[in-house]
Design a protein around this motif. Structure first.
Motif, PDB file in Angstrom:
ATOM      1  N   THR A  60       0.853  -1.187   0.000  1.00  0.00           N
ATOM      2  CA  THR A  60       0.000   0.000   0.000  1.00  0.00           C
ATOM      3  C   THR A  60       0.892   1.240   0.000  1.00  0.00           C
ATOM      4  O   THR A  60       2.111   1.151   0.173  1.00  0.00           O
ATOM      5  CB  THR A  60      -0.912   0.018   1.239  1.00  0.00           C
ATOM      6  OG1 THR A  60      -0.080   0.121   2.406  1.00  0.00           O
ATOM      7  CG2 THR A  60      -1.756  -1.244   1.323  1.00  0.00           C
ATOM      8  N   ASN A  80      -9.061 -14.162  -9.857  1.00  0.00           N
ATOM      9  CA  ASN A  80     -10.349 -13.466  -9.747  1.00  0.00           C
ATOM     10  C   ASN A  80     -10.580 -12.931  -8.339  1.00  0.00           C
ATOM     11  O   ASN A  80     -11.457 -12.096  -8.127  1.00  0.00           O
ATOM     12  CB  ASN A  80     -11.500 -14.396 -10.142  1.00  0.00           C
ATOM     13  CG  ASN A  80     -11.502 -14.698 -11.624  1.00  0.00           C
ATOM     14  OD1 ASN A  80     -11.066 -13.885 -12.425  1.00  0.00           O
ATOM     15  ND2 ASN A  80     -11.970 -15.873 -11.995  1.00  0.00           N
ATOM     16  N   GLY A 132      -9.090  -8.896  -5.814  1.00  0.00           N
ATOM     17  CA  GLY A 132      -9.759  -7.734  -5.216  1.00  0.00           C
ATOM     18  C   GLY A 132      -9.277  -6.417  -5.790  1.00  0.00           C
ATOM     19  O   GLY A 132      -8.642  -6.349  -6.849  1.00  0.00           O
ATOM     20  N   ASP A 133      -9.575  -5.358  -5.080  1.00  0.00           N
ATOM     21  CA  ASP A 133      -9.249  -4.000  -5.525  1.00  0.00           C
ATOM     22  C   ASP A 133      -7.749  -3.738  -5.351  1.00  0.00           C
ATOM     23  O   ASP A 133      -7.212  -3.780  -4.251  1.00  0.00           O
ATOM     24  CB  ASP A 133     -10.065  -2.994  -4.710  1.00  0.00           C
ATOM     25  CG  ASP A 133      -9.825  -1.564  -5.177  1.00  0.00           C
ATOM     26  OD1 ASP A 133     -10.264  -0.639  -4.485  1.00  0.00           O
ATOM     27  OD2 ASP A 133      -9.178  -1.374  -6.245  1.00  0.00           O
ATOM     28  N   LEU A 134      -7.073  -3.454  -6.461  1.00  0.00           N
ATOM     29  CA  LEU A 134      -5.634  -3.184  -6.420  1.00  0.00           C
ATOM     30  C   LEU A 134      -5.322  -1.698  -6.536  1.00  0.00           C
ATOM     31  O   LEU A 134      -4.152  -1.310  -6.602  1.00  0.00           O
ATOM     32  CB  LEU A 134      -4.922  -3.941  -7.550  1.00  0.00           C
ATOM     33  CG  LEU A 134      -5.104  -5.468  -7.574  1.00  0.00           C
ATOM     34  CD1 LEU A 134      -4.345  -6.069  -8.745  1.00  0.00           C
ATOM     35  CD2 LEU A 134      -4.654  -6.098  -6.267  1.00  0.00           C
ATOM     36  N   SER A 135      -6.366  -0.893  -6.535  1.00  0.00           N
ATOM     37  CA  SER A 135      -6.151   0.549  -6.745  1.00  0.00           C
ATOM     38  C   SER A 135      -5.426   1.206  -5.573  1.00  0.00           C
ATOM     39  O   SER A 135      -4.853   2.290  -5.731  1.00  0.00           O
ATOM     40  CB  SER A 135      -7.500   1.248  -6.978  1.00  0.00           C
ATOM     41  OG  SER A 135      -8.341   1.113  -5.835  1.00  0.00           O
ATOM     42  N   THR A 136      -5.443   0.566  -4.412  1.00  0.00           N
ATOM     43  CA  THR A 136      -4.779   1.166  -3.250  1.00  0.00           C
ATOM     44  C   THR A 136      -3.277   0.863  -3.217  1.00  0.00           C
ATOM     45  O   THR A 136      -2.564   1.372  -2.355  1.00  0.00           O
ATOM     46  CB  THR A 136      -5.414   0.637  -1.951  1.00  0.00           C
ATOM     47  OG1 THR A 136      -5.265  -0.784  -1.898  1.00  0.00           O
ATOM     48  CG2 THR A 136      -6.887   0.997  -1.882  1.00  0.00           C
ATOM     49  N   PRO A 172       0.625  -1.021  -8.814  1.00  0.00           N
ATOM     50  CA  PRO A 172      -0.105  -2.228  -9.217  1.00  0.00           C
ATOM     51  C   PRO A 172       0.657  -3.098 -10.205  1.00  0.00           C
ATOM     52  O   PRO A 172       0.415  -4.304 -10.291  1.00  0.00           O
ATOM     53  CB  PRO A 172      -1.387  -1.665  -9.851  1.00  0.00           C
ATOM     54  CG  PRO A 172      -1.544  -0.306  -9.254  1.00  0.00           C
ATOM     55  CD  PRO A 172      -0.158   0.211  -9.055  1.00  0.00           C
TER      56      PRO A 172
END
Length: 614
Positions: free
Chosen positions: A569, A588, A591-595, A599
Motif C-alpha cells: 500500500t 479473480n 480484489g481491488d488493487l487501486s490502493t 499495481p
C-alpha cells in the motif's frame, strides 16, 4: 482459479481441480428403488438395495465395484487378473492389470455384430441442414481403411499421431484408427496457432500428422493445412502429413503430404486386425491450454479411461439405447474425447459432432439442431448459455425441444441466472440440468447432480454429488480434512479411480509435484537487497538449505520466487492477501488493487509465478 494442493498421505493423495470450493456435498436421497434395474452389476453387491447404498459401496468396496463393471461393460481379449495397483504418493496408477483389449473393438466391432445400421455419428456440419449420418458399419470400415493406411505408411504400435482437424467423422475415425493399430493420438484443437501446434507435435514426438485442407466454422474458412505447414517447419521429426478434403478448394502439397481419402484410403481393405493392447498402454495424450505455463501432455490409458467415460456417459446423462446424444464440444478438448467420441461409442450410442458455432447463422442454431436431429441429451458450456441468454427467449421458443430429456453444463461453474434460464426456457422446466465438475486430468465427470434418486433435489449452479467411486474431501492449509459446513478449502479426491490421468508425458516428476504432493507447498517470495552474481537456481538451493538447517526441514519452502518488489500500500504495508491469491492462482480473488503503490508489481509477480510453477 487454482489452488496448489495435494495430500498428507498416500490414502488421501490426488486432487485434480485446485479451485476453492464451498464445503457442500449434497447427500443422496434414501428412497428405495430397483437398483439392479438401474445397474445390473449391483445384484452381486452385498447389502446394496438402493442408489445411495450403491454409491457407498462403490467407494468403500472400490475394487469389487470396478471389477464388476469392467467385466460387464468392456470386451476383453484377455481378462484382467488384478483390479488396481496404485500408490498415489509416488504417482503410481495402474488398473486392470493383466487385461488385454482393443478400444476400437469396444467402440465399433461389438456394436456392428448386433446393430450394424445404427447411426453412430451425426455430423452437424457448419452449413445448417446438411448433416451427415454415419452408421456403425460405415464407421468401422472407415476406421479400418485408415488404420491399414497408417500401418502401410509406417505408423507402429507405440507411436503417437497428432490430429489437427475439426469435429467430423474422419477425425473420429483417425482417433479410432490409432487405437486400432496401437498408436497413441494427440488431438490438437483446430483453432490453435502454428506455434502452439508445433510445440505439441514436438513434445508428443509425433512423426505423423493428420489434418484437412481447410476448416469451416461460423461461415468462415480457416487454413488448417497452411497452419500445419508452418508448424512442421519447426518439427524435424515429422515425416508425413495426411491431408483430407473438408472443402473443394485445392491447397499446396509438399513431398511429405499424403492425400488421404480417395487416393489412399480407398486402396485399403475394410478389415484391419486390431492390436492387442495392455490395459495400461497409452490410448492418447491431450495437452492443457498452457494458460499458466508450459502445456502439459496428460496421458490417458486404455481400459480404465474407456470404462470411466462409458459409465459416466450412461449414468450422468441417463442415456438409453436409441437416444441421440448432443455434446457440442470440439474433439480437441477432453469433453469432446470423453462425451462426443469414446463414452457414447463404447455404449453403442448415437453421438452428434457439432462443427459450427452457437450463433451461426443465428442465435437459434443449437435449438434448431435439437429440433432437426431430435437430440435427447444436450451438453454445452456456460459461456455459450450466457451468450444465448442475452438474445432472449424467442430464439429458443421458435423451435421444438420436446425431445430433450437432460441438459448438461461443462467447462466452468454455471451461474444461477444462466442455470435457471437453461432449465426454465431451454428445458421448459422439465429437464434436469447436470452441472458437471471435472477436467482433462480426471478423464471424466467426477461431481455432478446425477445419478441420484428420481426425486432427489438439484440445486441451481451446484455440481453436488460425487460419481461412483469418487470420494471428494476438502483440505485446509495444514493438510487436514475439513468436515464442517460453510467452510472453504482445497477440493481433493481421496482415492484413485480408473479414468484418471496416469502421468504427464515425459515429465512424471511434474505430475507427482502438481497432483500428488503433500498439501500445501510452502511458498516464499524473496527480494534481494542488492544485485548478486549468482544464478537464481543456485541461490534458491542455498536458501532452502539455510532454512532446513536453521529452522527445520519441514519448514523448507517448496518454491522460492525472486521478485524485484512486493505489492505494498502507499503506507508501505505488504499486501500478503494478494500474494496468497497469486500462489493459489485465484486471480479473480485479487480484489481491488487501486490502493497499491505500484499495481504493476502484481503483474510481474503473476508472470514469475507462472514461469516457476507452470
Amino acid at each position: 482459479m487454482w489452488l496448489p494442493c495435494g495430500c498428507t498421505s498416500k490414502s488421501v493423495a490426488t486432487f485434480f481441480s485446485r479451485r476453492v470450493f464451498r464445503s457442500y456435498f449434497h447427500v443422496w436421497g434414501r428412497r428405495r428403488c430397483n437398483v439392479t434395474a438401474f445397474m445390473p452389476e449391483a445384484a452381486g453387491f452385498d447389502g446394496v438395495s438402493d442408489r445411495a447404498a450403491l454409491q457407498d459401496f462403490s467407494v468403500s468396496n472400490s475394487e469389487s465395484f470396478w471389477a464388476a463393471v469392467a467385466r460387464q461393460r468392456l470386451t476383453w481379449i484377455t481378462p484382467f487378473t488384478t483390479v488396481q495397483d496404485c500408490d498415489l504418493s509416488r504417482g503410481k496408477i495402474k488398473w486392470f492389470g493383466g487385461g488385454k483389449l482393443n478400444v476400437s473393438v469396444n467402440c465399433l466391432d461389438r456394436h456392428v455384430h448386433t446393430c450394424p445400421e445404427r447411426v453412430a455419428l451425426i455430423w452437424e456440419r457448419d452449413e445448417p441442414g446438411s448433416e451427415v449420418k454415419v452408421t456403425y458399419r460405415s464407421l468401422l470400415e472407415m476406421t479400418c481403411r485408415l488404420g491399414n493406411l497408417l500401418r502401410r505408411r509406417g505408423v507402429k504400435k507405440g507411436d503417437c499421431v497428432t490430429i489437427y482437424m475439426p469435429s467430423c467423422p474422419l477425425a473420429v475415425a483417425s482417433m479410432l484408427a490409432c487405437a486400432r493399430i496401437g498408436a497413441a493420438h494427440n488431438v490438437v484443437f483446430a483453432g490453435f496457432s502454428a506455434e502452439a501446434l508445433a510445440g505439441r507435435i514436438r513434445d508428443a514426438e509425433s512423426n505423423t500428422v493428420i489434418t484437412v485442407n481447410q476448416g469451416v466454422r461460423g461461415g468462415k474458412i480457416t487454413e488448417l493445412k497452411r497452419t500445419v505447414d508452418s508448424a512442421v517447419e519447426n518439427c524435424p521429426k515429422v515425416q508425413q502429413v495426411f491431408v483430407a478434403m473438408r472443402t473443394e478448394n485445392p491447397v499446396a502439397m509438399t513431398a511429405r503430404d499424403v492425400p488421404m481419402e480417395e487416393q489412399e484410403m480407398m486402396k485399403e481393405d475394410v478389415v484391419c486386425e486390431p492390436a492387442v493392447m495392455d490395459s495400461e498402454d497409452i490410448l492418447f495424450m491431450l495437452y492443457t491450454s498452457g494458460s499458466t505455463g508450459k502445456p502439459k501432455g496428460l496421458v490417458h490409458t486404455q481400459a480404465g479411461y474407456l470404462l470411466y467415460a462409458a459409465l459416466t456417459h450412461r449414468y450422468v446423462f441417463s442415456y438409453h439405447d436409441d437416444d441421440v446424444f448432443g455434446c457440442v464440444a470440439d474433439i480437441g478438448w477432453i469433453t469432446g474425447h470423453s462425451y462426443s467420441v469414446y463414452g457414447p461409442l463404447a455404449n453403442g450410442g448415437t453421438t452428434v459432432l457439432f462443427e459450427s458455432t452457437p450463433v451461426y447463422p443465428d442465435p437459434g442454431r443449437y435449438w434448431e439442431t435439437v429440433q432437426r436431429l431430435k437430440i435427447n441429451q444436450f451438453y454445452g458450456a456456460p459461456t455459450a448459455i450466457r451468450l444465448l441468454l442475452k438474445y432472449g427467449d424467442e430464439w429458443v421458443q421458435k423451435y421444438d425441444r420436446s425431445s430433450l430429456k437432460t441438459l448438461g453444463s461443462v467447462g466452468e461453474p454455471i451461474n444461477t441466472e444462466a442455470w435457471e434460464w437453461y432449465h426454465r426456457v431451454v428445458g421448459d422446466g422439465g429437464c434436469p440440468v447436470v452441472d458437471t465438475w471435472w477436467q482433462t486430468e480426471t478423464g471424466g465427470i467426477c461431481i455432478t447432480p446425477k445419478p441420484c434418486d428420481p426425486d432427489a433435489e438439484i440445486i441451481p449452479g451446484m455440481a453436488m454429488r460425487p460419481f461412483f467411486g469418487i470420494k471428494p474431501v476438502l483440505m485446509d492449509t495444514e493438510g487436514k480434512v475439513l468436515t464442517s459446513n460453510n467452510t472453504t478449502g482445497a477440493l481433493c479426491i481421496a482415492q484413485p479411480w480408473p479414468g484418471m490421468a496416469r502421468t504427464i508425458h515425459n515429465d512424471h516428476q511434474r505430475f507427482i509435484e502438481t497432483y500428488c504432493q503433500p498439501h500445501p507447498g510452502v511458498y516464499a517470495f524473496v527480494v534481494l537487497k542488492k544485485v548478486v552474481d549468482v544464478e537464481e537456481a543456485d541461490l534458491s538451493k542455498q536458501l532452502k538449505h539455510m532454512v532446513s538447517k536453521k529452522i527445520a526441514k519441514y519448514a523448507c519452502p517448496d518454491y522460492i520466487q525472486f521478485v524485484q518488489r512486493l505489492p505494498k500500500t502507499r503506507s508501505g504495508k505488504i499486501m500478503r492477501r494478494v500474494l496468497r491469491k497469486v500462489v493459489e492462482r485465484d486471480l479473480n480473488g485479487l480484489g481491488d488493487l487501486s490502493t497499491l503503490d505500484d499495481p504493476a508489481a502484481v503483474e510481474e509477480i503473476i508472470q514469475g509465478h507462472c514461469e516457476l510453477c507452470g
